[in-house]
Each structure stands twice: as C-alpha cells, then as structure tokens.
Design an enzyme around this catalytic site. Structure first.
Site, PDB file in Angstrom:
ATOM      1  CB  SER A  15       7.784   3.677  38.746  1.00 47.86           C
ATOM      2  OG  SER A  15       6.573   3.031  38.434  1.00 47.86           O
ATOM      3  NE  ARG A  16       4.464  -0.225  40.113  1.00 50.90           N
ATOM      4  CZ  ARG A  16       3.363  -0.863  39.743  1.00 50.90           C
ATOM      5  NH1 ARG A  16       3.384  -2.159  39.570  1.00 50.90           N
ATOM      6  NH2 ARG A  16       2.236  -0.212  39.553  1.00 50.90           N
ATOM      7  CG  ASN A  91       6.674  -0.774  30.086  1.00 54.54           C
ATOM      8  OD1 ASN A  91       6.730  -1.979  29.918  1.00 54.54           O
ATOM      9  ND2 ASN A  91       6.530  -0.233  31.300  1.00 54.54           N
ATOM     10  CB  SER A 143       0.365  -9.066  25.991  1.00 54.06           C
ATOM     11  OG  SER A 143       0.033 -10.376  26.421  1.00 54.06           O
ATOM     12  CE1 TYR A 156      -2.259  -6.151  29.664  1.00 51.50           C
ATOM     13  CE2 TYR A 156      -2.250  -8.442  28.938  1.00 51.50           C
ATOM     14  CZ  TYR A 156      -1.570  -7.319  29.355  1.00 51.50           C
ATOM     15  OH  TYR A 156      -0.190  -7.351  29.474  1.00 51.50           O
TER      16      TYR A 156
END
Ligand code: NAP
Length: 249
Positions: A15-16, A91, A143, A156
């Site tokens: 969506s972004r 993602n 990442s 994370y």
C-alpha cells in the site's frame, strides 16, 4: 515486451513505501500484481490505480501476513483473481524500536509475527503452486541489521536475521524445482517507517553510508526486479544489500 509479461506477483505490504515501489516496478515490466495491505485500503487502491495506468491487471488483497488463515488467503486470492502466482515478494514489515530491557513481549511477538512468521506462512502457501508450474521467485525484504544487529532493534534484527535463515533453507529445498529464493536487504530508506527517526539518529546513520545519502524506494525495487528476472536464474539463497555501501560483507 516487458521482462515480466504473463507473470503474476503477490507483493505484501504494497500500500505504500518500498512495497508500493516494488509493485509498480514489476507492473511497469509487465507483471499483474496482487496488492496486499493490512489496514489502509485507500492507499492500496492508489497503488492499484497506478498499476492499472501502466496497462496490467491488479487485485487488492487485504490481510495480516502474521495470521495463518489470512496469509494463506492472500495466496489463494492472488490465484483466484489473477490466475496464478509466479513471484512472491515478502515485503510487509513493522519495527518496534526499544532497548531490549524495555521491550514488551507483545511488541516482540508483533514484529516476529509480521516480519518472520508472515514470510513463512505466505511462502508455505505459495510453494505448492510454484512447484507445480516448475517456476517461481520468492524475494524476502530483510535489512542490513540482520547482519550487524542494532541497539534498540533486537526484535527487528532477530526477525530479519531469521528471514535470511528461512530464505537459505527454503532455497535449498526447492532449488531443483525452478524456484529461487533470495533476500534484498536495504539500509536506510526514506519511508513512513523511518519518518520517526530523530535528526540525531538519522545523521548518525547517514554517517555510516559511504554514498552519503539515504536509499530510495526505487533503489530497492530495482534489485527486486533483477532477482525476479531470468537474469538471476542461477542465484538462490543469496542476499543483495541495497545500502549505499553501509555494510560490506
Ligand atoms: P512502511 O512504509 O511502514 O510500509 C509498511 C507496509 O507493510 C505497509 O504497506 C503496511 O500496510 C504493511 N504491513 C505492515 N504490517 C503488515 C501485516 N501484518 N500484514 C500485511 N501488511 C502489513 O515500511 P517500508 O519502509 O516501506 O518497509 C518495507 C519493508 O522494507 C519492511 O519489511 C521493512 O522492514 C524493510 N526495510 C525498510 C527499511 C527502511 O529504511 N525503510 C530498511 C530496511 C528494511 P498497511 O499500511 O495497510 O498497514
């Protein structure tokens, strides 16, 4: 003729931010796209309209990747609405920046459920149809902190390091089936996720980047498009770091 004509991709968290750029890049080269989002339907619809503008098909698929029934439902909807699944781009991601001694178990679980378990669940659902068609591309967005760790990002970094392990393991399982599984590991990229960084932390991070600038969402999308293409047919279980030279091992 585009590199991805006739291919169908499911992009989670499209969506972004980075997911949206990946969806648009694959669409611009001919792929039909299933646009996953969790909560923001308007933003996802905007991604959909931009995809339609380049002349390919899209479908919006709502669901939380961390929930088993919803994650499997995303793959099923992609197949039902668009006719198959050739590329899965994991993602969707969240972070919970907090020193470990203050990090709540709820935040730990939320990050691990989205960033790691979510990729496991969608991969599990996508593998059977990919094996049947003897072609598939799974690209996991990790990442650079998977490799370096980062103070204040233990959940994370753990999730993203786990994602690298998941990638290598699945890559070995399906290597003879025409399916490749790889990682793109961005460094610092300007999106909503990094909006909340203080100027001090942002400057500190930029000082670690030899190129001296943050990455763009299109920098990341370009690496994903390469791994999704036939040019990367002999690459599996690998990581491409898109980080301006921040981490060189
Ligand atoms: P972002 O702007 O915050 O966008 C996150 C996207 O993920 C949104 O589309 C959001 O959808 C979706 N999402 C979040 N939780 C979800 C869930 N449980 N199920 C389905 N969708 C979910 O983030 P970004 O910066 O583009 O990051 C994209 C990926 O790149 C993430 O995996 C992130 O860890 C990774 N990454 C980012 C950077 C960076 O500097 N930005 C660096 C390294 C790696 P809704 O809006 O609908 O909730």
């Amino acid at each position: 003729m585009g590199r991805f004509d006739g291919r169908i991709a499911l992009v989670t968290g499209a969506s972004r931010g980075i997911g949206r750029a990946i969806a648009l890049r694959l669409a611009s080269e001919g792929a039909d796209i299933a646009v996953n989002f969790r909560s923001d339907r308007d933003a996802a619809a905007e991604t959909g309209r931009a995809i339609e503008d380049v002349g390919v098909r899209f479908t919006l698929v709502q669901g939380d990747v961390g929930r088993p029934d919803e994650a499997a439902g995303l793959v099923a909807s992609c197949i039902a609405d668009l006719g198959g699944i050739h590329m899965l781009i994991n993602n969707a991601g969240v972070s919970a920046d907090m020193l470990t001694m203050r990090l709540s178990e709820e935040d730990w679980d939320r990050v691990l459920d989205t960033d790691l378990k979510g990729a496991f669940l969608t991969t599990k659902a996508a593998l059977r149809p990919m094996i049947r068609q003897r072609w598939g591309r799974i690209i996991n967005i990790a990442s650079v902190v998977a490799y370096t760790g980062n103070a204040g990002q233990s959940s994370y970094a753990s999730a993203k390091a786990g994602l690298v392990g998941l990638t290598k393991s699945v890559a070995r399982e399906v290597a003879t089936r025409g399916i490749t599984v790889n990682v793109v590991a961005p460094g610092l990229v300007d999106t909503d996720m990094t909006d909340s960084l203080t100027d001090e932390i942002r400057t500190w991070m930029l000082n670690q980047v030899p190129m001296g600038r943050p990455g763009t969402v299109d920098d990341v999308a370009g690496a994903v498009a390469f791994l999704a293409s036939d040019d990367a047919a002999y690459m599996t279980g690998q990581t491409i770091k898109v980080d301006g030279g921040m981490v060189m091992f």
